[in-house]
Design an enzyme around this catalytic site. Structure first.
Site, PDB file in Angstrom:
ATOM      1  N   ASP A 112       0.802  -1.233   0.000  1.00 23.66           N
ATOM      2  CA  ASP A 112       0.000   0.000   0.000  1.00 23.66           C
ATOM      3  C   ASP A 112       0.831   1.277   0.000  1.00 23.66           C
ATOM      4  O   ASP A 112       0.340   2.340   0.377  1.00 23.66           O
ATOM      5  CB  ASP A 112      -0.933   0.009   1.223  1.00 23.66           C
ATOM      6  CG  ASP A 112      -2.079  -0.974   1.063  1.00 23.66           C
ATOM      7  OD1 ASP A 112      -2.633  -1.055  -0.043  1.00 23.66           O
ATOM      8  OD2 ASP A 112      -2.406  -1.664   2.044  1.00 23.66           O
ATOM      9  N   ASP A 172      -6.850  -3.511  -6.089  1.00 23.80           N
ATOM     10  CA  ASP A 172      -6.459  -2.234  -5.472  1.00 23.80           C
ATOM     11  C   ASP A 172      -5.002  -1.870  -5.777  1.00 23.80           C
ATOM     12  O   ASP A 172      -4.617  -0.702  -5.813  1.00 23.80           O
ATOM     13  CB  ASP A 172      -6.612  -2.282  -3.940  1.00 23.80           C
ATOM     14  CG  ASP A 172      -7.788  -3.103  -3.444  1.00 23.80           C
ATOM     15  OD1 ASP A 172      -8.204  -4.034  -4.152  1.00 23.80           O
ATOM     16  OD2 ASP A 172      -8.264  -2.843  -2.334  1.00 23.80           O
TER      17      ASP A 172
HETATM   18  N1  GLY Z   1      -7.580  -1.016  -0.480  1.00 26.55           N
HETATM   19  C1  GLY Z   1      -8.487  -1.504   0.469  1.00 26.55           C
HETATM   20  C2  GLY Z   1      -9.890  -1.098   0.233  1.00 26.55           C
HETATM   21  O1  GLY Z   1     -10.273  -0.651  -0.799  1.00 26.55           O
HETATM   22  O2  GLY Z   1     -10.668  -1.221   1.150  1.00 26.55           O
END
Ligand code: GLY
Length: 388
Positions: A112, A172
């Site tokens: 992330d 994501d």
């Molecule tokens: N990246 C995690 C979410 O979208 O909750």
């Protein structure tokens, strides 16, 4: 004469009320936003607790450490409010909150990095030439690519749940590529760009269904690159259409096209956008249910964060395609969200702007609440719309 005077006074009184009301109507939307921005200004910086979401019922702000995937959005919101208002106090605060993220540049336990570092330091770079910010982005990108596996052709997303997954890659993760593309522009080292392209190509091949919706998680065998399973973690079920996941895909491939001009990325962004826009369960106001296949629809919670993420992406998609359908969707979302239904009321002190995002429905966590990334992509949508 007296009767006429009374009549006249009544009409004058009515006109006064009408004009006050219409002024208040117009005034209230602008002021509702200004008021929300000020809540961020009045919130005390804390290097260890980043505001992530807010429970109205409990009157409780959920705060997280910098290692949380959402930590960079708060600084990003301040940078963007600074851009909207021109008020330097927001910039000063943005710099403080941005600095709190820096230690994450060494954190190799997560994919992330883009969310954390690029939404804070990257936003900062838009507003000042800052070599230190550039260095942080390069270091963070080096850390991020340590998670790349060339046999799979992807950056590994999560390390948790090792009993279930060997090498999970989530949709994501497309969002983290923006930082890698920028890292190559800053450093002239093409490694970052090449890895971003490999990751985007692998995801393009394996994450999409024939109808152009996407899976949330694809798990690989890291030794031979074979797919182990295609499942969900945050959607209703493995085959369902998790709204924010569609958003990460539309935004991710539109952004990847911006840096590569590879037509297949643009085609995928359009195909998933068209799937989304034509879905029978997309509500009239443009704010999707958290998952398009929740059987509780029309009583299922909405996800404002998906709406803002997708409306921001669709402005860029419109710029590349000139297809007004995308722009019209973004306009519709902005109109919907600029209403009392979605903007938090002034009495709420928590530093958030919009209500009705849904974080993690399967875990019953952050349902129908203000969430920091819903605000982030809302502000980005406003800025992108303004720049057209
Ligand atoms: N990246 C995690 C979410 O979208 O909750």
């Amino acid at each position: 004469m007296k009767k006429f005077k009374n009549h006249f006074l009544t009409i004058l009184f009515l006109l006064l009320i009408i004009s006050c009301n219409s002024k208040e109507e117009k005034y209230s939307v602008e002021n509702a936003l200004k008021n929300r921005y000020e809540k961020l200004l009045n919130y005390t910086p804390d290097s260890l607790s980043f505001p992530r979401s807010y429970s109205i019922k409990k009157n409780e702000i959920k705060k997280v450490p910098s290692k949380d995937w959402t930590s960079g959005f708060y600084a990003g919101n301040l940078w963007q409010i600074y851009e909207i208002t021109g008020n330097k106090e927001y910039k000063e605060l943005a710099k403080k909150w941005t600095a709190f993220i820096e230690k994450e540049k060494y954190n190799d336990r997560t994919h992330d990095m883009g969310f954390k570092v690029f939404c804070s330091f990257g936003q900062g770079l838009k507003h000042e030439e800052n070599q230190h910010y550039k260095d942080v982005i390069i270091k963070s990108s080096q850390t991020l690519i340590s998670r790349y596996n060339d046999t799979v052709g992807s950056i590994r997303s999560w390390d948790f749940n090792k009993k279930r997954w060997d090498f999970p890659v989530i949709i994501d993760n497309m969002m983290n590529l923006e930082m890698l593309f920028e890292a190559t522009k800053i450093s002239k080292d093409s490694t970052f760009h090449k890895i971003a392209v490999k990751h985007a190509n692998t995801t393009l091949k394996n994450h999409f269904r024939p109808d152009n919706s996407c899976f949330h998680v694809v798990d690989y065998n890291p030794t031979n690159g074979n797919i182990r399973m295609k499942v969900t973690h945050q959607g209703y079920n493995d085959a369902s259409v998790w709204a924010r996941g569609q958003g990460w895909a539309i935004y991710g491939y539109t952004m990847a096209y911006r840096y590569t001009k590879d037509e297949k990325y643009l085609a995928q962004a359009e195909a998933t956008a068209n799937f989304y826009l034509n879905h029978k369960n997309l509500p009239k106001d443009g704010v999707p249910y958290w998952d398009f296949e929740d059987p509780a629809i029309p009583n299922a919670p909405r996800d404002v964060s998906a709406a803002t993420l997708i409306s921001s992406a669709m402005i860029e998609l419109y710029q590349f395609t000139k297809n007004e359908t995308y722009l019209n969707y973004s306009k519709k979302v902005i109109t919907s969200l600029k209403s009392k239904e979605y903007i938090l009321e002034p009495t709420i002190k928590a530093p958030f702007i919009l209500n009705h995002s849904t974080g993690n429905w399967p875990k019953k966590d952050e349902i129908d609440e203000p969430i920091v990334y819903g605000d982030y992509y809302f502000l980005e949508t406003l800025l992108r719309m303004k720049s057209l």
